[in-house]
Design a protein around this motif. Sequence first.
Motif, PDB file in Angstrom:
ATOM      1  N   UNK A 124      -7.906 -23.661  36.476  1.00 44.18           N
ATOM      2  CA  UNK A 124      -8.558 -22.828  35.626  1.00 44.18           C
ATOM      3  C   UNK A 124      -9.606 -21.814  35.926  1.00 44.18           C
ATOM      4  N   UNK A 125     -10.379 -21.946  36.962  1.00 45.27           N
ATOM      5  CA  UNK A 125     -11.595 -21.083  37.303  1.00 45.27           C
ATOM      6  C   UNK A 125     -10.699 -19.929  38.128  1.00 45.27           C
ATOM      7  N   UNK A 126      -9.683 -20.204  38.771  1.00 43.50           N
ATOM      8  CA  UNK A 126      -8.932 -19.021  39.324  1.00 43.50           C
ATOM      9  C   UNK A 126      -8.418 -18.152  38.259  1.00 43.50           C
ATOM     10  N   UNK A 159     -13.181 -16.859  37.887  1.00 39.14           N
ATOM     11  CA  UNK A 159     -14.668 -17.266  37.891  1.00 39.14           C
ATOM     12  C   UNK A 159     -14.740 -18.406  39.080  1.00 39.14           C
ATOM     13  N   UNK A 160     -15.954 -18.458  39.569  1.00 30.81           N
ATOM     14  CA  UNK A 160     -16.049 -19.654  40.668  1.00 30.81           C
ATOM     15  C   UNK A 160     -16.233 -21.016  39.862  1.00 30.81           C
ATOM     16  N   UNK A 161     -16.069 -22.079  40.638  1.00 26.75           N
ATOM     17  CA  UNK A 161     -16.128 -23.270  40.045  1.00 26.75           C
ATOM     18  C   UNK A 161     -17.256 -23.681  39.149  1.00 26.75           C
ATOM     19  N   UNK A 162     -18.693 -23.247  39.817  1.00 26.57           N
ATOM     20  CA  UNK A 162     -19.841 -23.494  39.270  1.00 26.57           C
ATOM     21  C   UNK A 162     -19.906 -22.643  37.794  1.00 26.57           C
ATOM     22  N   UNK A 214     -19.894 -22.972  31.935  1.00 22.67           N
ATOM     23  CA  UNK A 214     -19.399 -22.781  30.697  1.00 22.67           C
ATOM     24  C   UNK A 214     -18.823 -24.076  29.665  1.00 22.67           C
ATOM     25  N   UNK A 215     -18.228 -25.098  30.568  1.00 19.89           N
ATOM     26  CA  UNK A 215     -17.901 -25.963  29.901  1.00 19.89           C
ATOM     27  C   UNK A 215     -19.007 -26.952  29.547  1.00 19.89           C
TER      28      UNK A 215
END
Length: 331
Positions: A30-32, A36-39, A44-45
């Motif tokens: 999802x980040x890809x 976005x980066x995973x952090x 956001x979540x």
Amino acid sequence: MMNDATLRKIDLNLLLAFSVLMRERNVSRAAERLLLGQPGLSAALRRLRETLDDELFVRVGRGLQPTPRALSIAPAIEDALSGIERAIRPPTAFDPASWQGEFRVGMCDNLESAFFGPLAARMRQLAPGVRLVSVAFDKRDAARLLDDGAYEFSISVHDEPASWHIRAPLFEQASLCIYDARHLTCATPLSLKHFANAPHVTVSLEGTISTNVDVALARLGHRRQVVATVPRFSALPPTLRAIPAIATVPESIARCMAQLHDLTISAPPFELPADPVTMLYRRVDQADSRSVWLRRLFVEVVTEALEASGCSIGVSTAACCFDKVPLAEAV
């Protein structure tokens, strides 16, 4: 009705993050997709969970499992995002060949005589489903009629426009003298003596006799005799065929009348200022593909008509700045 207070609490990007997480069920993928980066996605979540007061996604092994609340709101969020995407998508290209509708343009009668026929002919070729309507107007009412939706644009010698209108220059229109050589025997070009001594016919919607011609003559120490005044240019040819007189009119209509009614034209024997003919249209229509197509078509028709009639005036390049796409293509 929308609840503004509720919507102010949510960021559209959070809803997009939710939608992608529902589809991917994996934070890394999802980040890809969201670039976005995973952090960043985790942050956001976290904001989503706080806003909706629900965990939304639970990590199960390497993937995510949505909660019942997440599953219940997912279809509505997906529909909302799809609707927003459709709303902001570039507009559908205008296709004149298939469009069914009406174009209305405002032109004073001298410009109408010179350009409406060629415009109608080109319209039939490129947009056969369109009805073209010419709207008569007094230039003093041009702006008001434009705001009232009477026409797409008007062509005239317009006054300074309002901030919500655009006035695009078309051409500088000179004046020519026109008369019936069978009634009025004068050498061409006209001399100042012949011009000053001949009877004259003027065109004025209000019945005004004095024009810029009289001002220029007065500077040279002459006066002319105006024997008739008509409210429309269409009345000039039969009047000039009936009485020996000269009319001083815009070049485009003079050449048109000379060809159609076997009249003689001549340059005035003194300098007269040219009139700036402009196109007036609404600023809100500046980028509308249908309106842009019509404005460009008119500019091309005017250019061709002026060249065909042998006018000494040319269309201003500034008038063409509102579009760059060929007429055969959609804009």
